[in-house]
Design an enzyme around this catalytic site. Structure first.
Site, PDB file in Angstrom:
ATOM      1  N   HIS A  90       0.839  -1.201   0.000  1.00 31.00           N
ATOM      2  CA  HIS A  90       0.000   0.000   0.000  1.00 31.00           C
ATOM      3  C   HIS A  90       0.875   1.253   0.000  1.00 31.00           C
ATOM      4  CE1 HIS A  90      -2.915   3.049   1.199  1.00 31.00           C
ATOM      5  NE2 HIS A  90      -2.158   3.321   2.255  1.00 31.00           N
ATOM      6  N   ASP A 119       6.484  21.593 -26.310  1.00 26.78           N
ATOM      7  CA  ASP A 119       6.456  20.242 -25.756  1.00 26.78           C
ATOM      8  C   ASP A 119       7.502  20.211 -24.652  1.00 26.78           C
ATOM      9  OD1 ASP A 119       6.559  17.275 -25.467  1.00 26.78           O
ATOM     10  OD2 ASP A 119       5.359  17.339 -27.294  1.00 26.78           O
ATOM     11  N   TRP A 155       7.021   0.020   3.920  1.00 25.57           N
ATOM     12  CA  TRP A 155       7.462   0.730   2.711  1.00 25.57           C
ATOM     13  C   TRP A 155       8.845   1.344   2.901  1.00 25.57           C
ATOM     14  CZ3 TRP A 155       8.711   5.731   1.148  1.00 25.57           C
ATOM     15  CH2 TRP A 155       8.592   6.724   2.111  1.00 25.57           C
ATOM     16  N   SER A 183      12.997   6.119 -13.943  1.00 30.86           N
ATOM     17  CA  SER A 183      11.888   6.881 -14.517  1.00 30.86           C
ATOM     18  C   SER A 183      11.795   8.271 -13.889  1.00 30.86           C
ATOM     19  CB  SER A 183      10.588   6.105 -14.309  1.00 30.86           C
ATOM     20  OG  SER A 183       9.479   6.942 -14.475  1.00 30.86           O
ATOM     21  N   SER A 184      11.895   8.323 -12.554  1.00 29.62           N
ATOM     22  CA  SER A 184      11.778   9.610 -11.865  1.00 29.62           C
ATOM     23  C   SER A 184      12.930  10.539 -12.207  1.00 29.62           C
ATOM     24  CB  SER A 184      11.786   9.410 -10.349  1.00 29.62           C
ATOM     25  OG  SER A 184      10.574   8.911  -9.923  1.00 29.62           O
ATOM     26  N   HIS A 267      13.318  11.927   3.296  1.00 34.42           N
ATOM     27  CA  HIS A 267      12.686  13.176   3.693  1.00 34.42           C
ATOM     28  C   HIS A 267      12.489  14.144   2.539  1.00 34.42           C
ATOM     29  CE1 HIS A 267      10.433  15.199   6.618  1.00 34.42           C
ATOM     30  NE2 HIS A 267      10.840  16.281   6.016  1.00 34.42           N
ATOM     31  N   GLU A 269      12.000  13.226  -0.312  1.00 34.62           N
ATOM     32  CA  GLU A 269      10.909  12.558  -1.016  1.00 34.62           C
ATOM     33  C   GLU A 269       9.547  13.038  -0.508  1.00 34.62           C
ATOM     34  OE1 GLU A 269      10.437  10.497  -3.467  1.00 34.62           O
ATOM     35  OE2 GLU A 269       8.393   9.820  -3.034  1.00 34.62           O
ATOM     36  N   TYR A 271       8.850  15.932   0.541  1.00 35.12           N
ATOM     37  CA  TYR A 271       8.571  17.248  -0.038  1.00 35.12           C
ATOM     38  C   TYR A 271       8.355  17.158  -1.535  1.00 35.12           C
ATOM     39  CZ  TYR A 271       9.603  18.775   4.590  1.00 35.12           C
ATOM     40  OH  TYR A 271       9.567  18.920   5.939  1.00 35.12           O
ATOM     41  N   SER A 282      -1.536  27.348  -4.991  1.00 32.85           N
ATOM     42  CA  SER A 282      -1.181  28.754  -5.222  1.00 32.85           C
ATOM     43  C   SER A 282      -1.734  29.284  -6.540  1.00 32.85           C
ATOM     44  CB  SER A 282       0.342  28.928  -5.209  1.00 32.85           C
ATOM     45  OG  SER A 282       0.867  28.512  -3.976  1.00 32.85           O
ATOM     46  N   HIS A 316      15.115  12.969  11.923  1.00 31.86           N
ATOM     47  CA  HIS A 316      13.950  13.062  12.810  1.00 31.86           C
ATOM     48  C   HIS A 316      13.042  11.838  12.651  1.00 31.86           C
ATOM     49  CE1 HIS A 316      11.748  15.582   9.526  1.00 31.86           C
ATOM     50  NE2 HIS A 316      11.396  14.328   9.414  1.00 31.86           N
ATOM     51  N   HIS A 317      13.307  11.029  11.627  1.00 33.97           N
ATOM     52  CA  HIS A 317      12.583   9.760  11.511  1.00 33.97           C
ATOM     53  C   HIS A 317      13.203   8.688  12.399  1.00 33.97           C
ATOM     54  CE1 HIS A 317      10.242  11.061   7.945  1.00 33.97           C
ATOM     55  NE2 HIS A 317      11.310  11.781   7.695  1.00 33.97           N
ATOM     56  N   THR A 342       6.887  27.003   5.784  1.00 35.31           N
ATOM     57  CA  THR A 342       5.561  26.435   5.549  1.00 35.31           C
ATOM     58  C   THR A 342       4.493  27.388   6.068  1.00 35.31           C
ATOM     59  OG1 THR A 342       6.586  24.292   5.899  1.00 35.31           O
ATOM     60  CG2 THR A 342       4.204  24.329   5.762  1.00 35.31           C
ATOM     61  N   LYS A 345       3.782  30.109   3.680  1.00 41.23           N
ATOM     62  CA  LYS A 345       2.886  29.707   2.603  1.00 41.23           C
ATOM     63  C   LYS A 345       1.424  29.756   3.049  1.00 41.23           C
ATOM     64  CE  LYS A 345       5.777  27.001  -0.309  1.00 41.23           C
ATOM     65  NZ  LYS A 345       5.297  27.728  -1.490  1.00 41.23           N
ATOM     66  N   ARG A 464       1.889   0.956  15.060  1.00 43.21           N
ATOM     67  CA  ARG A 464       1.644   0.809  13.620  1.00 43.21           C
ATOM     68  C   ARG A 464       1.876  -0.635  13.195  1.00 43.21           C
ATOM     69  NH1 ARG A 464       5.824   4.648  10.515  1.00 43.21           N
ATOM     70  NH2 ARG A 464       4.710   3.858   8.716  1.00 43.21           N
TER      71      ARG A 464
END
Lengths: 549, 285
Positions: A90, A119, A155, A183-184, A267, A269, A271, A282, A316-317, A342, A345, A464
Site C-alpha cells: 500500500h 512540448d 514501505w 523513470s523519476s 525526507h 521525497e 517534499y 497557489s 527526525h525519523h 511552511t 505559505k 503501527r
C-alpha cells in the site's frame, strides 16, 4: 512540422484521442501503438494521470484490506504475513505509483503550456520515463504471487528486516525500485531542462507560475535524492546476494546506516510529494478569490527554503533508534525550522483569500480543504519533531495519522483540485459541479473519519503495522475502518466525473475556462489542441507575470 | 520571436528501450531470487546495447542532417549536466556510507563515542581502519590492503593525464586541427583502457593474495562497491570515447558544433574527479 498549419483550426482533444480518433495527428502510427510510441507531452501527461489513477485504486484496495482486518480486534480475514505485505505494498504503490506519477502527469500537461513551450525539452526521453512505470509496478505487484510472498518489511524497508529476514522476492522488489527511480530521475531532468530552456522569450524565472516554480524545485530534489535511493537498494542487493556487510554489524557495517541513507532520500521525497501541491493551491486560490497571489516572491523563497532544509532533517525519523544526543537536538531544531517557510505559505494563501470575491467551485473546495487539513498534518509534524514527545509517538498510529493528513487531504486533495481545475482544458468540458461537490464532501467526511481517530489511538499507544490490537482501541479502529470505506468508495465518483467530461457531457468550456484564472494555458482553446505553441507566444511581464504589482 | 520551435518526431526506440530494460530487471531479479532467468538478463543486456546504438544513431543522423537548432542543443546540454549531477549523488550515497562507517559505526563497536554501548555486542573487537578484523570473526576481514603508492598511484596518474589529453583533443577540435584531435583522442582512449587493465590486475591481486574480497567485512564492501562502480563508469566512458573516435574518423563534428564530444568529455572528467576522491579516501587515508 507539416501538421502545424492545420492544427490551428483543427482542435484535437485528448478526449477524441481516447475514443480512438487519432486521425488528426498527421505523423506517427495510430491506434494503441500511437500511445506506445507517443512523444507528445499531453498524451504522455494523460498516460501518467491515468496510470496514477489506476494505482490509486490498487493501493486503495490494499488499504481497504487493511481496514477490513482492523475493523475489529482479533484476526478475522487475513494472516499477519499477508497483512504485512498489504501495508508494505500500500505504501510503496501510493508513494511511487499514485502520488508521484500524478504530479509528473500534471507537470507534463501543464508546464509546457504555462511557459509557452511546444512540448517537453526531451520528448523521447519522456516516453521512456513513462513506460518504465507500468513495467516497474508490474514487477512489484507480481511479487505478491511469488514463492514466499511480496515485500513484507514496510514501505521504508529497514535492514535487516529487508535483508537478512526478507522474502526471496526482495531482489525483484529492488529491481522495481530501480526502474521507478530511473523513470523519476529522467522525468525530472526533462522537467528542469524544459523550464530552464523552453520558456517563451520575455518570461523570466520570477514570471513563472507557482506550479512551474514548485516543480522546478521538486525536480531538483528528485535528481538529488533518487540516486541515493538507488544506492541504498543496491547495497541491500549486495548484502542479500553477494555477502557484503553494509548493514551487518558483524562485518563492521551498521543497520542504522540503512536508515540514514534511506531517510536522506526519504525526507526530500516527502517534499517531492507536497511541493507541487503547494504550486497547485497557489494557482487555484487566487483564481477563485479573484485576487493576485499574495506574496509571490516569498512563496518562491519559501519553497526553496523548504527544499534546502529537507536535506538537513532526515534523522527526525530515527529519534528512537539510538543516535547521539547532539544529533537528536540538531535534527529537532532543523525540523522545527521547516514550520517557518511552511507557515509563510499558509499565511500567504489566507492573505490571498482575505477580502477576495470568493466562489466555491469544486477545485476551490479541494484547495481550501487542502489548506485546512494539510495544516493539521503540518502541526502534528511539529509535535513529532519534539524529541522527548517523539519517544512516545514513534511507531504509533499518531505517526500514521500525521503522514496521512499531509498525503491524503494534502497531496491527493491538491491533485484532485488540479484535475477539476484543468479538466475543462484537457477535455473541453467542465467537470460536473454536482458530482464534484458530492465527491468533495464525502471525501472530507471520509478522510477525517479515517484519520482523525488515529491521533487518539496513537496517543493512547496503539502501534503501527499490526494486524491485531488491544481491546481499548476497538472503537477508534471501527470508526477508521468505516471512514476508510467511505473515502475509498467516494473516489469512484471522481471516475464517473472524469468519464463524463471525457465523453463530453456537461457544460462546454471556452478557452478562458475560469474568469479569474491567470496564465498562458488559458490562452489556448479548450480542449487544448494536440500541439500548442508551435511558435513562442507573446508574453508581457508587465501585465502577465504573476509577480507583477 | 516568430521562429518555429523544433520538436523531434516520434521514435520507436524509447519503447524498445523499456522492453529491454524491463527484461534486464526481470532477468536479474529472478536470477538472484530464484536462480533462473539468465535468458531474460542476456537478452536484456544485449538489447540495451543495441537500443543505445540504434537510438543514438538516429539522433546523430538527425543532428548531422541539420535538424537541431540551438535550443535543442541547449536541452541536450541541460540533460547531460543534470544526468551527471544524478551520478554524483549516486556516488555520494556510497561515499556517505564509507564516511559513516569510518567515523561512527566502527568506533562505536569498539566502545568509543556517543553510542559506544554497542561494544557490548563483541567485547573483543578493536577498531581500526582499514578494518582488518571484523567484529564477528566469522565474517573475516582482509589480510592485507592494497598499497596505495603502487598500482593505485599509477592509475591516478593515468586518469589525470587522460583528462589532460582529452582537453588537448578538445582544443584541437575547436581549432579545427583534425590530425591533432585524432591523435590525442586515441591517446586518451588508450589511457582509459590501460587504467581498466591495471584495475583488473589490482582486483585479481586483492582477491587472490590479500584476502580482500566483497565478503571481507565492511572494508571489502566499500572498497569493491566504490571502485567497482567507478570502474563501470570508466568502462562506459571508454565506450563513449570509442564512439567519439569513430565519429571523428568519419569526419563528424565541427569546430563550433560538437555537443556529443563535449558531453563525453564532461563525463570523462566527472569519472576522473570521482577517482581522486576514491584514491584519497579509499586507498590513502
Amino acid at each position: 512540422m507539416a501538421s502545424d498549419t492545420s492544427q490551428a483550426t483543427v482542435q484535437v482533444s485528448t478526449s477524441a484521442v481516447a475514443q480512438g480518433d487519432g486521425a488528426h495527428d498527421s505523423h506517427g502510427p495510430t491506434g494503441i501503438l500511437r500511445w506506445v510510441v507517443t512523444t507528445n507531452h499531453k498524451e504522455i501527461g494523460s498516460l501518467y494521470l491515468l496510470f496514477s489513477l489506476a494505482m490509486l485504486f490498487v493501493g486503495g484496495s490494499m488499504a481497504l484490506v487493511i481496514r477490513t482486518e482492523l475493523f475489529q480486534p482479533g484476526l478475522q480475514f487475513i494472516q499477519p504475513e499477508f497483512f504485512n505485505q498489504m501495508t508494505t505494498m500500500h505504501g510503496l504503490i501510493m508513494v511511487f505509483g499514485a502520488i508521484m506519477p500524478a504530479f509528473v502527469g500534471l507537470a507534463n500537461w501543464m508546464i509546457p503550456m504555462q511557459i509557452g513551450a511546444p512540448d517537453m525539452a526531451l520528448p523521447r526521453l519522456n516516453n521512456f520515463s513513462f513506460w518504465l512505470l507500468p513495467v516497474a509496478f508490474g514487477i512489484l505487484l507480481s511479487t505478491l504471487f511469488m514463492e514466499g510472498g511480496g515485500p513484507n518489511f514496510g514501505w521504508t524497508f529497514y535492514a535487516p528486516l529487508s535483508t537478512t529476514y526478507a522474502p526471496p522476492s526482495t531482489s525483484f522488489f529492488i529491481m522495481s525500485i530501480h526502474l521507478a527511480g530511473i523513470s523519476s530521475i529522467l522525468g525530472a531532468i526533462n522537467i528542469i531542462a524544459t523550464i530552464f530552456n523552453l520558456r517563451t522569450p520575455g518570461m523570466r524565472l520570477m514570471d513563472m507560475s507557482l506550479f512551474v516554480w514548485t516543480w522546478l524545485i521538486t525536480a531538483f530534489l528528485l535528481i538529488a535524492v533518487m540516486p541515493v535511493l538507488a544506492g541504498v537498494v543496491t547495497m541491500m542487493l549486495m548484502d542479500i546476494n553477494f555477502g557484503t556487510s553494509f548493514f551487518n554489524a558483524a562485518g563492521g557495517g551498521d543497520p542504522v546506516l540503512f536508515q540514514h541513507l534511506f531517510w536522506f532520500f526519504g525526507h526530500p521525497e516527502v517534499y517531492i510529494m507536497i511541493l507541487p501541491a503547494f504550486g497547485i493551491v497557489s494557482l487555484i486560490v487566487p483564481t477563485f478569490a479573484r485576487k493576485r497571489l499574495f506574496g509571490y516572491a516569498s512563496m518562491v523563497y519559501a519553497t526553496a527554503a523548504i527544499a534546502l532544509l529537507s536535506f538537513l532533517v532526515w534523522a527526525h525519523h530515527m529519534f528512537t533508534v539510538g543516535i547521539p544526543l547532539v544529533g537528536e537536538l540538531f535534527f529537532m531544531y532543523s525540523t522545527m525550522l521547516i514550520a517557518v517557510p511552511t507557515g509563510v505559505k499558509i499565511f500567504n494563501w489566507i492573505a490571498t483569500l482575505f477580502r477576495g470575491s470568493i466562489s466555491f467551485e469544486v477545485p476551490m473546495l479541494f484547495a481550501l480543504g487542502f489548506i485546512v487539513m494539510f495544516t493539521i498534518g503540518g502541526l502534528s509534524g511539529v509535535m513529532l519533531a519534539i524529541v522527548p514527545a517523539d519517544f512516545q509517538y514513534h511507531d504509533t498510529y499518531f505517526v500514521v495519522a500525521h503522514f496521512h493528513y499531509v498525503l491524503v487531504p494534502g497531496a491527493l486533495f491538491a491533485i484532485m483540485a488540479a484535475a477539476y481545475y484543468w479538466m475543462p482544458k484537457w477535455t473541453g468540458y467542465y467537470a460536473s459541479e454536482t458530482l464534484g461537490k458530492w465527491h468533495f464532501w464525502l471525501s472530507v467526511i471520509g478522510v477525517n473519519l479515517t484519520f482523525f481517530p488515529m491521533h487518539f489511538s496513537g496517543l493512547a499507544g496503539m502501534p503501527r503495522r499490526i494486524p491485531d490490537y488491544a481491546l481499548q482501541f476497538a472503537d477508534f479502529n471501527m470508526l477508521s475502518s468505516i471512514g476508510g470505506f467511505l473515502f475509498g468508495f467516494s473516489q469512484l465518483i471522481f471516475v464517473w466525473v472524469l468519464i463524463k467530461a471525457i465523453r463530453g457531457s456537461g457544460e462546454k468550456a471556452h478557452a478562458h475556462a475560469w474568469e479569474g484564472a491567470d496564465g498562458l494555458e488559458w490562452t489556448v482553446p479548450s480542449p487544448a489542441p494536440l500541439h500548442t505553441f508551435d511558435t513562442p507566444p507573446p508574453f508581457d511581464p508587465l501585465t502577465e507575470s504573476p509577480s507583477r504589482h | 520571436m516568430t521562429s518555429q520551435y523544433y520538436v523531434p518526431p516520434t521514435s520507436k526506440w524509447p519503447i524498445i528501450a523499456v522492453v529491454v530494460t524491463g527484461s534486464t530487471a526481470i532477468g536479474a531479479g529472478s536470477l538472484m531470487s530464484y536462480g533462473t532467468g539468465l535468458p531474460f538478463l542476456v537478452v536484456g543486456l544485449v538489447g540495451v546495447a543495441l537500443v543505445m546504438a540504434g537510438w543514438f544513431r538516429d539522433v546523430v543522423n538527425e543532428s548531422m542532417g541539420g535538424l537541431y537548432d540551438s535550443q535543442m542543443d541547449r536541452s541536450f546540454r541541460q540533460g547531460m549536466a543534470w544526468f551527471i549531477f544524478s551520478e554524483v549523488m549516486f556516488f555520494a550515497a556510497f561515499f556517505g556510507a564509507l564516511f559513516y562507517v569510518r567515523v561512527f559505526a566502527v568506533p562505536w563497536l569498539d566502545g568509543e563515542g556517543a553510542k559506544g554501548v554497542t561494544a557490548l555486542l563483541w567485547p573483543e573487537f578493536t577498531a581500526s581502519w582499514p578494518l582488518m578484523d571484523t567484529p564477528d570473526p566469522s565474517v573475516g576481514g582482509p589480510w592485507e590492503v592494497v598499497n596505495p603508492w603502487k598500482l593505485p598511484l599509477i592509475n591516478t596518474l593515468i586518469l589525470v593525464t587522460s583528462s589532460v589529453t582529452l582537453t588537448i583533443a578538445h582544443h584541437a577540435l575547436k581549432a579545427d586541427d583534425r590530425p591533432k584531435l585524432r591523435q590525442w583522442l586515441i591517446v586518451t582512449l588508450l589511457l582509459g583502457l590501460v587504467f581498466l587493465v591495471v584495475q583488473g590486475v589490482e582486483y585479481v591481486e586483492a582477491w587472490n593474495h590479500l584476502g580482500l574480497t566483497l565478503q571481507a567485512g565492511i572494508y571489502g564492501s566499500t572498497f569493491f562497491m566504490l571502485t567497482g562502480f567507478h570502474g563501470l563508469h570508466v568502462t562506459i566512458g571508454a565506450i563513449v570515447l570509442a564512439v567519439l573516435l569513430v565519429r571523428v574518423l568519419k569526419g563528424h563534428f565541427s569546430a563550433d558544433n560538437h555537443f556529443a564530444f563535449e558531453a563525453g568529455a564532461w563525463y570523462w572528467h566527472f569519472v576522473d574527479v570521482v577517482w581522486i576522491g576514491l584514491f584519497l579516501f579509499v586507498y590513502v587515508f
